[in-house]
Motif scaffolding. Structure first.
Motif, short mmCIF file in Angstrom:
data_model
loop_
_atom_site.label_atom_id
_atom_site.label_comp_id
_atom_site.label_asym_id
_atom_site.label_seq_id
_atom_site.Cartn_x
_atom_site.Cartn_y
_atom_site.Cartn_z
N LEU A 26 0.92 -0.72 0.08
CA LEU A 26 0.17 0.44 0.19
C LEU A 26 1.06 0.97 0.25
N GLU A 29 2.19 1.53 -3.26
CA GLU A 29 0.54 2.21 -4.31
C GLU A 29 0.11 3.65 -4.40
N PHE A 30 0.68 3.77 -3.53
CA PHE A 30 0.54 5.31 -2.72
C PHE A 30 1.26 6.60 -2.96
N ARG A 65 -7.49 -0.43 1.47
CA ARG A 65 -7.18 0.52 0.31
C ARG A 65 -7.99 1.35 -0.33
N THR A 66 -9.33 1.53 0.21
CA THR A 66 -10.69 2.06 -0.18
C THR A 66 -10.33 3.29 0.57
N LYS A 69 -7.47 5.87 0.12
CA LYS A 69 -7.05 6.22 -1.42
C LYS A 69 -8.38 7.45 -0.55
N ARG A 73 -7.07 11.70 -0.72
CA ARG A 73 -7.92 12.96 -2.17
C ARG A 73 -9.10 14.41 -0.92
#
Length: 95
Positions: A26, A29-30, A65-66, A69, A73
């Motif tokens: 994670l 990825e981010f 994970r969501t 995200k 944001r």
């Protein structure tokens, strides 16, 4: 030339929900640090499962994970972590 059948692609995982992620996956990825992910856990935004004999290994779900995200944001929009957590919790709460 006769048409040849196209080669088949390997089957996708049956369910995205069955997927789990490590803190390193994670973070990569981010483009954030594992420390930031642990901080989000301390703030109540994430709730990873624990695995391993000693229970020290964090296992993140697609839900986590969501939430990462959405948190990132919200930060880009200038929201505080408290505001982000409240929005995410409202979204997930039953109506």
């Amino acid at each position: 030339m006769p048409d040849r059948p196209r080669p088949r692609r390997p089957a996708a995982p049956a369910s995205r929900e069955a997927r789990s992620y490590s803190i390193t996956e994670l973070a990569r990825e981010f483009d954030i640090t594992p420390r930031a992910i642990r901080f989000y856990e301390d703030q109540g935004i994430l709730a990873p499962a624990r695995a391993g004999a000693s229970g020290l290994t964090r296992v993140y779900s697609p839900r986590d994970r969501t939430r990462i995200k959405l948190t990132l944001r919200g930060k880009r929009l200038g929201l505080s972590l408290l505001q982000i957590r409240e929005l995410i919790d409202m979204y997930e709460s039953p109506k």
